[in-house]
Write an enzyme that holds these catalytic residues in place. Structure first.
Site, mmCIF file in Angstrom:
data_model
loop_
_atom_site.group_PDB
_atom_site.id
_atom_site.type_symbol
_atom_site.label_atom_id
_atom_site.label_comp_id
_atom_site.label_asym_id
_atom_site.label_seq_id
_atom_site.Cartn_x
_atom_site.Cartn_y
_atom_site.Cartn_z
ATOM 1 N N GLY A 183 0.829 -1.216 0.000
ATOM 2 C CA GLY A 183 0.000 0.000 0.000
ATOM 3 C C GLY A 183 0.859 1.260 0.000
ATOM 4 O O GLY A 183 2.090 1.194 0.067
ATOM 5 N N THR A 234 -12.882 -12.862 -3.633
ATOM 6 C CA THR A 234 -12.511 -12.759 -5.049
ATOM 7 C C THR A 234 -13.214 -13.812 -5.905
ATOM 8 O O THR A 234 -13.515 -14.910 -5.424
ATOM 9 C CB THR A 234 -10.984 -12.956 -5.193
ATOM 10 O OG1 THR A 234 -10.674 -13.122 -6.575
ATOM 11 C CG2 THR A 234 -10.496 -14.191 -4.469
ATOM 12 N N TYR A 249 -3.787 -17.955 -4.561
ATOM 13 C CA TYR A 249 -4.460 -16.715 -4.158
ATOM 14 C C TYR A 249 -5.943 -17.004 -3.891
ATOM 15 O O TYR A 249 -6.475 -16.697 -2.818
ATOM 16 C CB TYR A 249 -4.283 -15.649 -5.250
ATOM 17 C CG TYR A 249 -5.192 -14.465 -5.073
ATOM 18 C CD1 TYR A 249 -5.088 -13.658 -3.947
ATOM 19 C CD2 TYR A 249 -6.170 -14.167 -6.024
ATOM 20 C CE1 TYR A 249 -5.934 -12.573 -3.776
ATOM 21 C CE2 TYR A 249 -7.012 -13.089 -5.855
ATOM 22 C CZ TYR A 249 -6.892 -12.293 -4.729
ATOM 23 O OH TYR A 249 -7.739 -11.223 -4.554
ATOM 24 N N PHE A 294 -15.092 -9.267 -9.091
ATOM 25 C CA PHE A 294 -14.541 -9.634 -10.385
ATOM 26 C C PHE A 294 -13.397 -8.655 -10.647
ATOM 27 O O PHE A 294 -12.607 -8.411 -9.746
ATOM 28 C CB PHE A 294 -15.681 -9.737 -11.408
ATOM 29 C CG PHE A 294 -16.444 -11.041 -11.147
ATOM 30 C CD1 PHE A 294 -17.114 -11.233 -9.931
ATOM 31 C CD2 PHE A 294 -16.395 -12.102 -12.037
ATOM 32 C CE1 PHE A 294 -17.726 -12.445 -9.631
ATOM 33 C CE2 PHE A 294 -17.018 -13.315 -11.752
ATOM 34 C CZ PHE A 294 -17.678 -13.481 -10.544
#
Ligand code: UDP
Length: 341
Positions: free
Chosen positions: A49, A129, A153, A181
């Protein structure tokens, strides 16, 4: 999924902790929460970040697995809800270092939830996700679709959903997992945008190539069974995603039951379509190199988002390709080095 409309109370929101609030989706969500008048506290370890992306008044540089810090923040700011974004999110990196993803995403989230529970927080919105679906048999993808992630992931995120299912049941925490998405676009005022190091996502790479920051754009696979042979994705504007989190949180703070929702537009765009639209928008013809398929890429991912539309009345407002690409273009052309000066 049975659709029962939730009550979304208006008015001020309760203090909220946003983990990963210095990242792409987290920073936009924090900004939208602030616009709604919420007291926002950001916790981010800044490994991926950016400090300059943090808009919240209260920022803690630290790790979600630092349970003492998490408990301190919750008590200090009387946090009532958390939105949990902090995670590693690069599919290719997860394939090279699966252990890193299970540690950073799954194990650390388990520790984070333990601290959150201990401190008495009862509402969690979790950033999941579409990668939990793997290569789905049917398009558009519904939440009930079989889960078969094809990369660590996606697997690491699915385990966190499972943890929430159990923790929620046993400890009375109400939670929502949003399976998004393809997040895309940038804040409409041009102040926040996408800045990953290294960049692996299509739209930023296309626009950086248009700006002359990259020599060429690689197209990974032109032999998929799709309309033009390239992969199809459901691109959803980051502000629409941010609003999905806020609606889910408001509904949870009222009385909505826990649930999992897809967040997408239901419309797919191919890699070539993104390139063509970007060329038209920027006025720059891209040099394109056709390459092998990228490992871990499903051919088509398009969401059925009827559940979130029905339950919390979410509607995408900015997710047409024109707004996605023009907002992203504004960000990239004014921040060619991202958040670095
Ligand atoms: N892609 C591509 N060239 C790139 C980056 C991505 O052709 O340099 C393709 C990728 O194979 C996928 C689509 O663009 O089909 C979207 O990829 P992205 O990494 O943006 O998101 P993902 O769907 O992997 O989360």
């Amino acid at each position: 999924m049975k659709i029962k409309k939730a009550v979304i109370p208006a008015g001020p929101m309760k203090p909220v902790l946003v983990t990963g609030g210095a990242g792409y989706i987290g920073s936009h969500t924090a900004q939208e929460l602030i616009k709604e008048g919420a007291l926002v506290v950001v916790l981010d370890n800044l490994t991926t970040g950016h400090r300059d992306a943090v808009r919240a008044e209260h920022f803690y540089e630290g790790d979600i697995a630092d349970t003492a810090l998490v408990e301190h923040i919750i008590k200090e700011h009387q946090i009532q809800s958390v939105i949990h974004f902090a995670a590693k999110s690069q599919v290719s990196e997860s394939l090279a270092k699966p252990e890193l993803y299970f540690c950073e995403n799954t194990v650390k989230s388990f520790m984070f939830f333990e601290a959150v529970m201990k401190a008495g927080v009862k509402h969690v919105v979790f950033s999941s996700t579409a990668a939990v679906y793997g290569i789905p048999k049917y398009i558009p993808i519904r939440e009930e679709t079989m889960l078969a992630p094809i990369n660590p992931y996606g697997a690491s995120k699915r385990m966190i959903e499972e943890c929430l299912e159990w923790v929620g049941k046993v400890h009375g925490i109400r939670w929502v997992a949003l399976r998004y998405f393809n997040a895309a676009g940038a804040s409409l005022d041009g102040s926040l945008g996408e800045d990953h190091g290294p960049e692996t996502h299509l739209i930023p790479l296309v626009l950086q190539t248009a700006l002359g920051l990259r020599e060429k754009l690689s197209v990974f696979g032109a032999d998929y069974v799709t309309s033009d042979g390239t992969c199809i994705r459901d691109y959803v504007h980051v502000i629409d995603l941010a609003n999905a989190h806020i609606l889910a949180l408001r509904a949870l703070e009222h009385s909505m039951q826990s649930g999992i929702f897809n967040v997408g537009t239901g419309k797919g765009s191919s890699v070539l379509e993104i390139i063509e639209k970007s060329e038209a928008l920027t006025g720059h013809k891209l040099s394109v190199a056709y390459e092998e398929r990228r490992e871990g890429d499903p051919p088509i991912l398009v969401a059925d988002s009827e559940a979130i539309k029905g339950v919390v009345c979410w509607e995408p407002r900015y997710s047409n390709l024109e707004t996605i690409l023009s907002s992203a273009w504004r960000w990239h052309s004014t921040h060619p080095n991202g958040y670095r000066q």
